[in-house]
Design an enzyme around this catalytic site. Structure first.
Site, short mmCIF file in Angstrom:
data_model
loop_
_atom_site.label_atom_id
_atom_site.label_comp_id
_atom_site.label_asym_id
_atom_site.label_seq_id
_atom_site.Cartn_x
_atom_site.Cartn_y
_atom_site.Cartn_z
N ASP A 49 -9.46 -0.03 -1.61
CA ASP A 49 -8.65 -0.65 -0.56
C ASP A 49 -9.43 -1.03 0.71
O ASP A 49 -10.19 -0.23 1.24
CB ASP A 49 -7.54 0.29 -0.10
CG ASP A 49 -6.67 0.79 -1.22
OD1 ASP A 49 -6.93 0.46 -2.38
OD2 ASP A 49 -5.74 1.54 -0.93
N GLU A 232 2.74 1.70 -1.77
CA GLU A 232 1.50 2.00 -1.06
C GLU A 232 1.21 0.92 -0.01
O GLU A 232 1.75 -0.18 -0.04
CB GLU A 232 0.31 2.05 -2.04
CG GLU A 232 0.42 3.15 -3.09
CD GLU A 232 -0.83 3.24 -3.95
OE1 GLU A 232 -1.38 4.35 -4.05
OE2 GLU A 232 -1.23 2.21 -4.53
#
Length: 522
Positions: A49, A232
């Site tokens: 990420d 998320e």
């Protein structure tokens, strides 16, 4: 302008010889095979990420989930890089290391212009990172309170970071198993810092005057959007609707699994925020009832993306970056010394459409600085395969297609290929009103049974014309239809570089188009 099968076959055979020679010359070492030319990648080892992105004193900062000990996911750190333009990146030392409170999971960072935190020195604002501590020992012990939100600060342009002695700033008192990925923004209207983070099947919103003391504001999402996986990486931000002075708020929300084409994906919501509650716009709400999601990107490989904070008002863009992979196979892809790349940076815009409020995404204008040799594609009626050209492994393709009203052409688009018969195609199916990317013949797919795929995205052009703007970078394709109204991103791993381009279709006309070679930035 039409080609018979025999002429086309002969041209392909001749081209195959050049393709093989070109591939041998450009593939490089096995360790660097498939390394992108202009997408961000870690210098080595594992990355996922994007985190902590902000702009300060002429630098775009990018942090990212990083494991310096291997090429698969491991104890998470924050890697760090800076850029003057989101294109040319300089790698910096690891910014945040695991500690006694846990691993350093995803989060965000802001410039605390008014020094609300008190971390500033000598009249200069501090940079404050907000992240999730993940206590692995707690998870292994079967506890549910092993994730909580913490902060760190920097007073030297982000080169070094000090963790706050009062961490965590938001403990996990409710014992929520998935309690992570804080994204913070300063809300001018309510005069507070607003944090959005994921809590299993919903998003929690918290407010703070100083980044250290937080109060729960509200929850959002249990009843909205897709819940086929864990929520998320939320990102809540204001944006002005194109062509109006109306301000709305957008919430990006990644989900894994549960994306429309499998595995990881990012949905979004549009509405209003009053300093406490995020409420969907009425027309947008109608689009996401009944477990439906509206997706930022319909390809397999754009996940966990968030936006940069503190972009100057003189710029005014909302700038986005995603992780160009998918948890279905991210740890298995055939790269040796490094794993994963980011998407190209994209500018997000909110538009009123016949379907309601929708996010458009386009490559940032700074990428045009990479354009080199230009090849003009002439207008032509397509009846099968047409236009054979050599293709740089880093290329930008801009083509527009049209067809007659009342007629339905066969699926059409563009195809990348090499001398081994491997190929990736992207295009539009007018009968089904779908964009598509097909990588089912793209080369090496043995590493995962979930990789071979043909993805589709629902899309209805305004008339009998569609523009496909594509970025190709060694082992990826990003497709933007009609100025970013629909986007698709896929990675692939050919055994030889794709150095051929053909346009295909029947009953459609390709208008004058362009192909640029793009310069390598590393």
């Amino acid at each position: 302008m039409k080609y018979s099968f025999l002429i086309l076959f002969a041209l392909c055979c001749l081209f195959a010889c050049d393709t093989a020679k070109n591939s041998r010359a450009t593939s490089g070492s096995d360790a660097e095979r498939h390394r992108p030319a202009f997408h961000f990648t870690p210098p080595e080892k594992w990355m996922n990420d994007p985190n902590g992105m902000f702009f300060y004193e002429g630098e775009y900062h990018l942090f990212y989930q990083y494991y310096p000990g291997g090429t698969v996911w491991g104890p998470m750190h924050w890697g760090h890089a800076v850029s003057p333009d989101m294109v040319h990146w300089k790698h910096l030392p690891v910014a945040l290391y695991p500690d006694s409170l846990g691993l350093i999971f995803s989060g965000s960072a802001v410039v605390d212009w008014n020094n609300t935190s008190g971390f500033g020195k000598n009249g200069r604002p501090p940079l404050v990172a907000i992240f999730t501590h993940h206590l692995m020992a707690g998870e292994k012990a079967g506890r549910h309170d092993f994730q909580y939100q913490s902060i760190a600060y920097s007073t030297d342009k982000g080169r070094t970071w000090t963790k706050y002695a009062g961490n965590p700033v938001i403990p996990n008192t409710a014992g929520i198993h998935d309690f992570r990925d804080p994204k913070v923004i300063w809300d001018k209207q309510s005069k507070q810092w607003v944090m959005a983070f994921a809590a299993g099947n919903h998003v929690k919103l918290w407010g703070s005057p100083d980044l250290k003391h937080w109060t729960h504001l509200s929850d959002f999402g249990r009843e909205w959007g897709s819940h086929a996986g864990v929520w998320e990486c939320p990102d809540l931000f204001p944006v002005t609707v194109d062509g109006s002075g109306e301000q709305k708020w957008v919430l990006l929300l990644s989900i894994n699994p549960g994306a429309p084409n499998g595995g990881s994906g990012t949905q979004y919501f549009a509405g209003n925020f009053d300093g406490k509650n995020f409420v969907l716009d009425e027309r947008f709400a109608a689009s996401v009832r009944g477990e439906k999601g509206i997706w930022l990107d319909y390809g397999r490989d754009n996940y966990a993306g968030v936006t940069w904070s503190d972009i100057p008002a003189s710029d005014g863009r909302r700038l986005f970056l995603g992780w160009m992979s998918n948890w279905d196979y991210a740890t298995l892809v055939p790269t040796a010394s490094w794993r994963s790349a980011m998407t190209v940076p994209r500018a997000l815009r909110l538009k009123n459409t016949p379907e309601g409020l929708r996010l458009y995404s386009e490559p940032v204008r700074e990428l045009a600085s990479l354009r080199g040799k230009k090849t003009d594609i002439p207008a032509a009626d397509i009846d099968g395969n047409l236009v054979i050209n050599t293709l740089s492994t880093a290329s930008e393709i801009d083509l527009e297609f049209e067809w007659k009203a009342g007629e339905t052409p066969q699926p059409f688009g563009l195809e990348l290929f090499n001398a081994r018969g491997e190929q990736v195609s992207a295009g539009f199916d007018a009968a089904k009103q779908q964009l598509f990317i097909d990588r089912s013949k793209s080369g090496n797919m043995a590493f995962s049974p979930k990789f071979s795929s043909r993805e589709v995205a629902p899309y209805r052009p305004a008339g009998q014309r569609i523009r496909l703007h594509c970025l190709i970078d060694v082992a990826s394709i990003e497709v933007f239809a009609d100025g970013g109204a629909c986007a698709m991103t896929d990675i692939f791993f050919p055994t030889e570089d794709f150095t051929g381009l053909r346009v295909f279709g029947k009953g459609v006309r390709v208008l004058p188009g362009k192909v640029w070679d793009l310069k390598k930035v590393r």
